[in-house]
Design an enzyme around this catalytic site. Structure first.
Site, short mmCIF file in Angstrom:
data_model
loop_
_atom_site.label_atom_id
_atom_site.label_comp_id
_atom_site.label_asym_id
_atom_site.label_seq_id
_atom_site.Cartn_x
_atom_site.Cartn_y
_atom_site.Cartn_z
N ALA A 15 29.92 -41.51 -20.93
CA ALA A 15 29.50 -41.29 -22.32
C ALA A 15 29.77 -42.48 -23.24
O ALA A 15 29.66 -42.37 -24.46
CB ALA A 15 30.18 -40.03 -22.88
N ASP A 64 37.54 -42.92 -13.41
CA ASP A 64 36.46 -43.15 -12.44
C ASP A 64 36.16 -41.78 -11.82
O ASP A 64 37.02 -41.19 -11.15
CB ASP A 64 36.96 -44.14 -11.38
CG ASP A 64 35.93 -44.40 -10.29
OD1 ASP A 64 34.94 -43.64 -10.20
OD2 ASP A 64 36.12 -45.36 -9.53
N SER A 143 17.11 -36.90 -11.70
CA SER A 143 16.17 -37.94 -12.13
C SER A 143 14.81 -37.67 -11.51
O SER A 143 14.70 -37.05 -10.44
CB SER A 143 16.68 -39.30 -11.64
OG SER A 143 15.67 -40.29 -11.76
N TYR A 155 19.69 -43.90 -4.54
CA TYR A 155 19.67 -43.18 -5.83
C TYR A 155 18.82 -41.91 -5.73
O TYR A 155 19.20 -40.84 -6.21
CB TYR A 155 19.11 -44.13 -6.88
CG TYR A 155 19.08 -43.63 -8.31
CD1 TYR A 155 20.24 -43.65 -9.09
CD2 TYR A 155 17.90 -43.19 -8.89
CE1 TYR A 155 20.20 -43.23 -10.42
CE2 TYR A 155 17.86 -42.77 -10.21
CZ TYR A 155 19.01 -42.79 -10.97
OH TYR A 155 18.98 -42.37 -12.28
N ALA A 158 20.67 -39.31 -3.79
CA ALA A 158 21.75 -38.73 -4.59
C ALA A 158 21.20 -37.77 -5.65
O ALA A 158 21.74 -36.68 -5.86
CB ALA A 158 22.55 -39.85 -5.27
N LYS A 159 20.10 -38.16 -6.30
CA LYS A 159 19.55 -37.33 -7.38
C LYS A 159 18.90 -36.06 -6.82
O LYS A 159 18.90 -35.01 -7.48
CB LYS A 159 18.56 -38.13 -8.22
CG LYS A 159 19.22 -39.25 -9.05
CD LYS A 159 20.38 -38.74 -9.89
CE LYS A 159 20.74 -39.65 -11.04
NZ LYS A 159 21.97 -39.21 -11.74
P1 NAP Z 1 23.84 -46.27 -18.38
O1 NAP Z 1 23.37 -46.75 -19.71
O2 NAP Z 1 23.96 -47.25 -17.25
O3 NAP Z 1 25.25 -45.54 -18.59
C1 NAP Z 1 25.97 -45.00 -17.51
C2 NAP Z 1 27.42 -44.91 -17.89
O4 NAP Z 1 28.14 -44.35 -16.74
C3 NAP Z 1 28.05 -46.29 -18.17
O5 NAP Z 1 28.81 -46.25 -19.37
C4 NAP Z 1 28.92 -46.52 -16.95
O6 NAP Z 1 30.08 -47.29 -17.19
C5 NAP Z 1 29.32 -45.10 -16.60
N1 NAP Z 1 29.85 -45.02 -15.23
C6 NAP Z 1 29.40 -45.67 -14.13
N2 NAP Z 1 30.16 -45.39 -13.07
C7 NAP Z 1 31.14 -44.55 -13.51
C8 NAP Z 1 32.24 -43.93 -12.87
N3 NAP Z 1 32.50 -44.11 -11.56
N4 NAP Z 1 33.04 -43.12 -13.61
C9 NAP Z 1 32.81 -42.95 -14.93
N5 NAP Z 1 31.78 -43.51 -15.59
C10 NAP Z 1 30.96 -44.32 -14.88
O7 NAP Z 1 22.93 -45.10 -17.79
P2 NAP Z 1 21.91 -44.07 -18.50
O8 NAP Z 1 20.55 -44.65 -18.39
O9 NAP Z 1 22.43 -43.61 -19.81
O10 NAP Z 1 21.95 -42.89 -17.43
C11 NAP Z 1 22.81 -41.75 -17.55
C12 NAP Z 1 22.50 -40.80 -16.41
O11 NAP Z 1 21.12 -40.43 -16.45
C13 NAP Z 1 22.74 -41.39 -15.03
O12 NAP Z 1 23.23 -40.41 -14.15
C14 NAP Z 1 21.35 -41.82 -14.62
O13 NAP Z 1 21.24 -41.90 -13.22
C15 NAP Z 1 20.51 -40.72 -15.21
N6 NAP Z 1 19.11 -41.08 -15.43
C16 NAP Z 1 18.76 -42.13 -16.26
C17 NAP Z 1 17.42 -42.42 -16.45
C18 NAP Z 1 16.95 -43.55 -17.33
O14 NAP Z 1 15.71 -43.80 -17.37
N7 NAP Z 1 17.80 -44.23 -18.05
C19 NAP Z 1 16.44 -41.68 -15.78
C20 NAP Z 1 16.83 -40.63 -14.96
C21 NAP Z 1 18.17 -40.35 -14.80
P3 NAP Z 1 30.10 -48.88 -16.90
O15 NAP Z 1 29.25 -49.49 -17.93
O16 NAP Z 1 31.53 -49.26 -17.04
O17 NAP Z 1 29.56 -49.06 -15.51
#
Ligand code: NAP
Length: 254
Positions: A15, A64, A143, A155, A158-159
């Site tokens: 978050a 983590d 996703s 990915y 996993a999704k």
């Molecule tokens: P994002 O901007 O990359 O943010 C993900 C956050 O998760 C980052 O703050 C990251 O921290 C944190 N994180 C990573 N590994 C972690 C761990 N082991 N423990 C705790 N926190 C961790 O991603 P987002 O685009 O907002 O995506 C959020 C979710 O939606 C994800 O599950 C993603 O797969 C899913 N999603 C996104 C999209 C899209 O188009 N953006 C589409 C479908 C699904 P660090 O920065 O320190 O790595």
């Protein structure tokens, strides 16, 4: 703050930014106290300040999600500082995209570790509080890639796995008043999609424009689009919706 009558305690993982930050802010505006959890506790500061600045309650928690000791400590800390967490959004995510023949075991294990193991560990720790309260809401971030996407074997697996996980938890936890659903976003503008554009050597604006042309509503998604859907699934009134996968993608997917 829009409502405090059904105020509960929520944990949103990943978050510090992106969809997780928008979701944490939205749940706080819905009246909930929110644990803003991410790998680096300091990185959660902006989200926490946004919530507290608007009159909400939030704490930053560094953990983590793929590490069981850290997960247990984080959930215990949330329960002690905010109260029993009965709302959980498993949002933390990473990508390690590559074509299968170039994908390393580390790329595979990292993605499985954060998305699947992370959701498993967080849900197992939080359900203790939910079953005790006889109330709970879990939303897992799936996703559109669950349906298949070139360069994302890890990915995508996993999704898709998270969808099976969601349906099984819905069956197991339903008798305790706990609903479990998945939200599956399409293209959402965050650092994750910016990284995908960079990997494809495309300017991010051009990448977004190309994506929008393929989406029926003719625009790309924003983190708030996903947060809005999660807010509904987290609400008390959504108690008869469980085990579902809601695509938030600007159109139907097949
Ligand atoms: P994002 O901007 O990359 O943010 C993900 C956050 O998760 C980052 O703050 C990251 O921290 C944190 N994180 C990573 N590994 C972690 C761990 N082991 N423990 C705790 N926190 C961790 O991603 P987002 O685009 O907002 O995506 C959020 C979710 O939606 C994800 O599950 C993603 O797969 C899913 N999603 C996104 C999209 C899209 O188009 N953006 C589409 C479908 C699904 P660090 O920065 O320190 O790595």
């Amino acid at each position: 703050m829009t409502n405090t009558s059904n105020s509960r305690v929520a944990i949103v993982t990943g978050a510090a930014r992106g969809i997780g930050a928008a979701t944490a802010t939205r749940l706080a505006a819905d009246g909930h106290a929110v644990a803003v959890l991410d790998l680096d506790e300091n990185a959660c500061g902006d989200t926490v300040e946004q919530i507290t600045g608007a009159g909400g309650r939030a704490i930053a928690v560094g953990a983590d999600v793929s590490d069981s000791t850290q997960v247990t400590a984080a959930v215990d800390r949330v329960a002690a500082q905010l109260g029993p967490p009965v709302l959980l959004v498993n949002n933390a995510g990473v990508i390690r995209d590559n074509l299968l023949f170039k994908m390393t075991e580390d790329d595979w294990d990292t993605v499985m570790g954060v998305h699947l193991r992370g959701a498993f560990l967080m849900s197992r720790a939080a359900q203790v509080h939910m079953t005790e309260a006889r109330y709970g809401r879990i939303v897992n971030l799936s996703s559109s890639s669950a349906l298949g996407n070139r360069g994302q074997a890890n990915y995508s697996a996993a999704k898709a796995g998270l969808q099976g996980f969601t349906k099984t938890l819905a069956i197991e936890l339903g008798p305790f008043g706990v609903t479990v659903n998945a939200v599956a976003p399409g293209f959402i503008v965050t650092e994750m999609t910016a990284a995908t554009a960079a990997r494809m050597k495309l300017d991010f604006e051009t990448f977004q424009k190309g994506a929008a042309e393929q989406i029926p509503v003719r625009r790309v998604g924003r983190p708030e689009d996903v947060a809005h859907t999660i807010s509904f699934l987290m609400s008390e009134g959504a108690g008869f919706v469980s085990g579902q996968v809601v695509y938030v993608a600007g159109g139907p997917l097949s």
